[in-house]
Structure formats: structure tokens, C-alpha cells
Scaffold this active site. Structure first.
Site, mmCIF file in Angstrom:
data_model
loop_
_atom_site.group_PDB
_atom_site.id
_atom_site.type_symbol
_atom_site.label_atom_id
_atom_site.label_comp_id
_atom_site.label_asym_id
_atom_site.label_seq_id
_atom_site.Cartn_x
_atom_site.Cartn_y
_atom_site.Cartn_z
ATOM 1 N N TYR A 99 0.843 -1.196 0.000
ATOM 2 C CA TYR A 99 0.000 0.000 0.000
ATOM 3 C C TYR A 99 0.879 1.247 0.000
ATOM 4 O O TYR A 99 1.918 1.277 0.675
ATOM 5 C CB TYR A 99 -0.883 0.038 1.245
ATOM 6 C CG TYR A 99 -1.982 -0.993 1.255
ATOM 7 C CD1 TYR A 99 -3.231 -0.710 0.704
ATOM 8 C CD2 TYR A 99 -1.781 -2.252 1.820
ATOM 9 C CE1 TYR A 99 -4.243 -1.656 0.716
ATOM 10 C CE2 TYR A 99 -2.785 -3.204 1.831
ATOM 11 C CZ TYR A 99 -4.021 -2.894 1.279
ATOM 12 O OH TYR A 99 -5.020 -3.831 1.289
ATOM 13 N N TYR A 138 -0.423 -10.591 0.091
ATOM 14 C CA TYR A 138 0.765 -10.347 0.893
ATOM 15 C C TYR A 138 0.750 -11.184 2.154
ATOM 16 O O TYR A 138 -0.293 -11.626 2.628
ATOM 17 C CB TYR A 138 0.933 -8.856 1.215
ATOM 18 C CG TYR A 138 -0.258 -8.214 1.889
ATOM 19 C CD1 TYR A 138 -1.209 -7.539 1.130
ATOM 20 C CD2 TYR A 138 -0.418 -8.264 3.265
ATOM 21 C CE1 TYR A 138 -2.301 -6.947 1.728
ATOM 22 C CE2 TYR A 138 -1.513 -7.668 3.882
ATOM 23 C CZ TYR A 138 -2.445 -7.018 3.109
ATOM 24 O OH TYR A 138 -3.527 -6.427 3.709
ATOM 25 N N ARG A 148 -2.734 -12.742 3.343
ATOM 26 C CA ARG A 148 -3.979 -12.050 3.068
ATOM 27 C C ARG A 148 -4.291 -12.270 1.593
ATOM 28 O O ARG A 148 -3.462 -11.967 0.739
ATOM 29 C CB ARG A 148 -3.714 -10.568 3.339
ATOM 30 C CG ARG A 148 -4.871 -9.590 3.647
ATOM 31 C CD ARG A 148 -5.559 -9.801 4.929
ATOM 32 N NE ARG A 148 -6.924 -10.259 4.679
ATOM 33 C CZ ARG A 148 -7.938 -9.453 4.361
ATOM 34 N NH1 ARG A 148 -7.811 -8.168 4.289
ATOM 35 N NH2 ARG A 148 -9.138 -9.960 4.133
ATOM 36 N N HIS A 151 -7.407 -8.472 -2.437
ATOM 37 C CA HIS A 151 -8.697 -7.852 -2.122
ATOM 38 C C HIS A 151 -8.639 -6.362 -2.408
ATOM 39 O O HIS A 151 -7.569 -5.761 -2.429
ATOM 40 C CB HIS A 151 -9.049 -8.081 -0.646
ATOM 41 C CG HIS A 151 -8.050 -7.473 0.296
ATOM 42 N ND1 HIS A 151 -6.865 -8.091 0.639
ATOM 43 C CD2 HIS A 151 -8.027 -6.285 0.939
ATOM 44 C CE1 HIS A 151 -6.177 -7.323 1.455
ATOM 45 N NE2 HIS A 151 -6.854 -6.215 1.655
ATOM 46 N N HIS A 153 -10.445 -2.765 -1.061
ATOM 47 C CA HIS A 153 -11.276 -2.151 -0.020
ATOM 48 C C HIS A 153 -12.248 -1.157 -0.641
ATOM 49 O O HIS A 153 -11.857 -0.368 -1.509
ATOM 50 C CB HIS A 153 -10.406 -1.393 0.982
ATOM 51 C CG HIS A 153 -9.508 -2.263 1.802
ATOM 52 N ND1 HIS A 153 -9.899 -2.825 2.992
ATOM 53 C CD2 HIS A 153 -8.231 -2.664 1.621
ATOM 54 C CE1 HIS A 153 -8.900 -3.535 3.508
ATOM 55 N NE2 HIS A 153 -7.871 -3.452 2.689
#
Lengths: 222, 201
Positions: A99, A138, A148, A151, A153
Site C-alpha cells: 500500500y 501479501y 492475506r 482484495h 477495499h
């Protein structure tokens, strides 16, 4: 006497969930106080016109690494009424799982052509569309090897509709072990984007993600 | 049971955690201080300025970093800016009553006006928390010294310990005239803040 409602579940193998999930059941709200629990988000957000295309950081810049995808859907409440003029705030990790957030200390590579944040507003029929780069998975728990799954958000706010959710991808190996997916159980299916062909647009994959905002938040004022 | 009563409902999309990286980029300063309209703009909402301030803790007493907080309240006359009151004469055109902030550390400070008392309610602010590890939890804060606290239909049924966990203490006044109220929120464990169920209520 206070009456009790749901007991929130704790995501397995999720330390933060263990630290932050209330242990007591939620209290039911008496009718006389019910209205005060329905926030109405004012329609005053600004978005930039190019933010719907998250595959690049600006219209005149090259695309980020990875697979460009389109996500489209309709926002409705539980009665099926489209929710217009709602803001959808979107964020996802880049192709490498990183991110562009000051608190992401994963050390995974940044991509100079990917920003990973955008905002769109639903049209008069509740429809939305955005492009982004398909996110990378990740390693969320290096100590136990839990990943994870990839995905995206989405944070929806419009009038009394309010929802933060995530769109997942089908057939991802890490879906089965994800703590939040485990908490959803069979209902996890509704958080998976449905693939479609995108022959005539400049992206490689399309995903349909219709969103239904549930609970009394969406329907209280109808 | 529910399906028998409301047979035509669509299945709601599951709420999910915001994760740790809700973008700071999405912050909007006009939602973090509801007493100002914007840089260089004269005027503002009616009412006593207050600062609601405190810390959000996890089960171990550590600060809940990266928490996203949303606030919802009536204006100084006790009127919510909601569709039911769209034509109410006491609506304040300069007050929406909705605030939002993301706290990197878990400490928060929200500047607003003291809400008025709505129908049979004590002045209150609804607080919604989003964070990593949870999807969404909701509570409501009240203010020390308000007579109406003693008859509030939400506060009154709680035991005295839980009541105290929802009443912000007065903590002085700033030089520019805002009354300060202090409230810590404990997400889980001993001294846990009471949270409310707005799906099943």
C-alpha cells in the site's frame, strides 16, 4: 434491563481482531433511541474526475505494473432501491502487495505508476465503475505463513447508507484461510467479484460487484 | 423469523474490516472540526463549541492505532439533519452533524458544538469505530452534568458502571471558549465500553 443482540466473532489467527473485538454482546437499542443511531452522511465530498481510473496516477501517465481490471456494480439497499450519489472510497495494494500508506512497513516494492486510492460517486441508478490494478496478495503473518488474499477495499457512504467492505477474487488459494472470510462463512460468496469478459475496453479483466447495504442504516427512513 | 416478516429483502453484502491502511489521503478537515466552514469563511453553526477528546484502547490497554471514527449528532436545538426533519424550522443550515477522523495513534480530538436535547433524549453523540480487526462497532457518548442523563432511554437501563463508561467528563475550557469533554473508549476486555447493535435492534 438492557437486552443483548449479536456477539461479534473474533477472526482466527488475527491478533488485532483478538485485541479489538468487544467481548460482551452488543446491546440492543431501545426504540426511543433508535433514530439517533442512523447517521446521515452529507453529500459534500469532492472527487477528481480522473480518480475512477486507478491504473495510472494521472491521465497522461503510464500504467502501473500488473493486470488492469475493471470493477462495476450497483449499490442498493436491502429493498432493492438503488442508492444514488453515494461516495465510494476505494483502496488496494499494488501488484506487489504494497500500500502507498505511510504505515505500511512491509518492505514490499512501491510502484511509481500506481497510487492505489480513488473515489467514485454512484450515478442516478446506483451504478459505479472504476479501473484499478489487480492487487497482489501479501504475507500478513510471517510467523505462521498466513497470507492475506488479494482484495480491494471499498468504503460506501451516502445518506443513511454506510458500509466498509472488501471485494475478493474467486479461486484464490488464500481465501480459505482468511480470518475475515472464515467469520463470514458461507456468506463470504457475496464478497467475491464475479468475472466477466471485457473485450471492448482497455482492461484485461472485469469484475461485477453489486453491493447491498444492509441493516437499519439503509432502510430506517423509508 | 426475519425472512417471514420481510420476504423480499436482498441479501446484504458483508461488512469487512477497514484493515490498518484506511487512506489518510481521504481525510477531510471540514469533517474533523464542525465549528468552522472552511478557510477564510465567515460564520458557523449555532451553539456552544466543545472539544470531545480521548483515547481508544484495545484489550491490553494499548492505544488502538489507525482507528477511523465517525460522529453523528443533533444540532444545538436537538434537531438531526436527516430526511425526517428536512423542513424543520430549527435546522441549522451550517451544521450537518456528521464528522469523521482517522487517528494514527489512537488518541482523538473532535471539535463540534454541544448537541441539544432531542425528543426525550439527553444530549449525545453517536460514535462509529472502524479499524483493523473489526468491521464496525457503534456507541453513544453523553455529557457530564446534563440533567437529562438521568432519564435517557439508552443510558438509564445500563448499570452504573456502564453508564459511567459513556459519560464524557468535563475537562475545562480552551482559551478560545470551547468546553472540553474527555472520553476514553475501550474496545474490548476489562472496562469495555458498551457497544450497540444497530442491525438487530
Amino acid at each position: 434491563m438492557t437486552k443483548f443482540g449479536r456477539q461479534l466473532g473474533i477472526g482466527p489467527t488475527d491478533n488485532t481482531s483478538d485485541q479489538r473485538t468487544p467481548r460482551k454482546p452488543l446491546r440492543l437499542i431501545p426504540n426511543a433511541a433508535r433514530e439517533s443511531f442512523v447517521p446521515v452522511v452529507p453529500a459534500r465530498y469532492a472527487t477528481r474526475t480522473h480518480e475512477w481510473d486507478m491504473t495510472r496516477i494521472a491521465p497522461d501517465r503510464p500504467r502501473g505494473d500488473g493486470t488492469p481490471i475493471e470493477v462495476t456494480g450497483t449499490l442498493r439497499n436491502e429493498n432493492g432501491t438503488p442508492i444514488r450519489d453515494a461516495l465510494i472510497e476505494i483502496w488496494n495494494a499494488n501488484h506487489h502487495g504494497r500500500y502507498r500508506h505511510v504505515e505500511d512497513a512491509s518492505g514490499l516494492p512501491l510502484d511509481e505508476n500506481f497510487f492505489g486510492m480513488g473515489r467514485v460517486v454512484t450515478d442516478e441508478n446506483g451504478n459505479y465503475r472504476f479501473w484499478t490494478i489487480s492487487p497482489g496478495a501479501y504475507l500478513a503473518r510471517p510467523d505462521i505463513g498466513r497470507w492475506r488474499p488479494k482484495h480491494i477495499h471499498l468504503s460506501v457512504s451516502g445518506g443513511s447508507a454506510r458500509l466498509i467492505t472488501q471485494m475478493y477474487f474467486s479461486n484464490e488459494p488464500n481465501n480459505a484461510s482468511d480470518p475475515m472470510a472464515l467469520l463470514m462463512g458461507d456468506r463470504f460468496e457475496s464478497n467475491i467479484g464475479k468475472p466477466y469478459e471485457t473485450l471492448d475496453v482497455d482492461v484485461d479483466e472485469g469484475y461485477r460487484f453489486d453491493i447491498v447495504v444492509g441493516g437499519r442504516n439503509a432502510t430506517f427512513f423509508e | 423469523m426475519t425472512q417471514d416478516i420481510r420476504p423480499n429483502l436482498l441479501k446484504a453484502t458483508n461488512e469487512d474490516t477497514s484493515g490498518p491502511y484506511f487512506p489518510i489521503y481521504f481525510q477531510d478537515e471540514s469533517l474533523e472540526d464542525l465549528t468552522v466552514l472552511g478557510p477564510g469563511i465567515v460564520g458557523g453553526p449555532r451553539g456552544q463549541h466543545i472539544i470531545l477528546s480521548g483515547r481508544v484502547f484495545d484489550r491490553h490497554g494499548d492505544l488502538a492505532n489507525g482507528v477511523l471514527m465517525e460522529f453523528w449528532q443533533a444540532n444545538s436545538k436537538g434537531i438531526y439533519n436527516s430526511p425526517t426533519h428536512a423542513a424543520h424550522s430549527d435546522l441549522d443550515p451550517w451544521f450537518n452533524g456528521y464528522g469523521r477522523l482517522r487517528s494514527a495513534s489512537g488518541e482523538y480530538k473532535f471539535r463540534t458544538i454541544m448537541p441539544g436535547a432531542s425528543d426525550k433524549r439527553a444530549p449525545n453523540i453517536t460514535i462509529t469505530l472502524f479499524s483493523d480487526g473489526i468491521s464496525r462497532i457503534v456507541t453513544q457518548v453523553f455529557f457530564e452534568g446534563q440533567k437529562a442523563n438521568e432519564t435517557d432511554p439508552l443510558l438509564q437501563p445500563l448499570d452504573s458502571e456502564d453508564q459511567a463508561r459513556l459519560i464524557a467528563r468535563h475537562g475545562g475550557r480552551t482559551v478560545d471558549g470551547a468546553e472540553v469533554y474527555l472520553l476514553d473508549i475501550v474496545m474490548a476486555g476489562a472496562n469495555e465500553t458498551p457497544f450497540f447493535d444497530d442491525f438487530e435492534s
